[in-house]
Design a protein around this motif. Structure first.
Motif, PDB file in Angstrom:
ATOM      1  N   SER A   4       4.758   1.167  -7.822  1.00  0.00           N
ATOM      2  CA  SER A   4       4.168   0.437  -8.953  1.00  0.00           C
ATOM      3  C   SER A   4       3.177  -0.614  -8.469  1.00  0.00           C
ATOM      4  O   SER A   4       2.160  -0.867  -9.135  1.00  0.00           O
ATOM      5  N   SER A  11      -0.743  -0.930  -9.529  1.00  0.00           N
ATOM      6  CA  SER A  11      -1.327  -2.179 -10.072  1.00  0.00           C
ATOM      7  C   SER A  11      -2.546  -2.601  -9.265  1.00  0.00           C
ATOM      8  O   SER A  11      -3.554  -3.037  -9.828  1.00  0.00           O
ATOM      9  N   GLU A  28       1.708   6.417 -12.435  1.00  0.00           N
ATOM     10  CA  GLU A  28       1.896   5.020 -12.839  1.00  0.00           C
ATOM     11  C   GLU A  28       0.541   4.387 -13.224  1.00  0.00           C
ATOM     12  O   GLU A  28       0.443   3.643 -14.198  1.00  0.00           O
TER      13      GLU A  28
END
Ligand code: 0L1
Ligand code: MG
Length: 254
Positions: A5, A9, A41
């Motif tokens: 994750s 990001s 993601e």
């Protein structure tokens, strides 16, 4: 080790702030499976911003590019609605890091696909084909990455533009593809350079989509991949692609 994750990001922020980052593989080894999880993601973050998935893109479809990257298979990325340009809407260079344009062919699916199909079978699953330009824009510094890095970064996808949808001909071999910048020929290739036959690239998209849980639903677009290497876009330009028998696609970058 940067988590899945966190990687997503970092890449999402890099795209939204036009600030390239260091490739992850310089500091860690990670698997292709994890790279596709990062991609999922990353796409989830786009969907959270209100942009649904509208299709997929195939990468490394020319033998020259595979050789250059030292890979033996194609890769798949996902297209979200914000990536699709229309004729009247210029692409803002200020929203990109270091964009390049690629001459491509796009298909539209007429049925949901849940299994890998062969090139002979997949022709029955598309109802339209078009000339298309893909704008790629790696979120890594100097456009440098490993296979896992580029898959994580959604295969460098940034934007795309489609020409008029046409009926699907029985064959798509031997079509000349000329891309020009401001009326000057920039690159010329043949549809044969897209995995020998664009239907093979479409078939490969079904194999990889099934393997990595990527949706292929009725109405979605498949960018089958480039016939030549990508061309850097350095300034304000009108970019035009003409594909024999399929017409044109064009856009302006300012
Ligand atoms: O669409 C493509 O074939 C590009 C895949 C990613 C590699 C690159 O950024 O050149
Ligand atoms: Mg491409």
């Amino acid at each position: 080790m940067i988590s899945i994750s966190e990687k997503a990001s970092i890449l999402h922020r890099a795209a939204r702030t036009q600030t390239p980052v260091k490739q992850f593989s310089l500091s860690e080894n990670y698997s292709l499976e994890s790279a596709y999880q990062v991609q999922h993601e990353l796409i989830r973050l786009r969907q959270e911003e209100g942009f649904p998935i509208v299709g997929v893109k195939m990468g490394f479809t020319s033998h020259a590019k595979m050789k250059q990257m030292g890979v033996k298979d194609v890769i798949i990325g996902q297209l979200t609605s914000d990536m699709q340009l229309n004729k009247r809407e210029p692409l803002l260079k200020a929203n990109c890091c270091h964009p390049r344009a690629e001459p491509e062919i796009a298909f539209r699916l007429n049925t949901d696909i849940y299994e890998p199909l062969t090139a002979n079978e997949v022709i029955n699953y598309v109802d339209r084909v078009a000339a298309a330009i893909e704008i790629i824009d790696s979120r890594y510094e100097s456009f440098k990455f490993s296979l896992e890095d580029v898959v994580s970064d959604n295969c460098s996808s940034c934007a795309f533009i489609l020409g008029q949808w046409c009926d699907v001909p029985l064959g798509l071999n031997g079509l000349d593809m000329k891309m020009s910048f401001d009326g000057q020929l920039e690159t010329e290739g043949s549809s044969d350079d897209i995995l020998d036959n664009p239907f093979e690239a479409l078939a490969a998209s079904t194999r990889l989509a099934c393997r990595y849980n990527i949706p292929l639903m009725k109405g979605m677009i498949v960018l089958a991949g480039a016939s030549t290497t990508a061309s850097f876009i350095r300034k304000t330009l009108n970019v035009n692609l003409r594909v024999d028998g399929l017409g044109e696609a064009s856009f302006t970058i300012i």
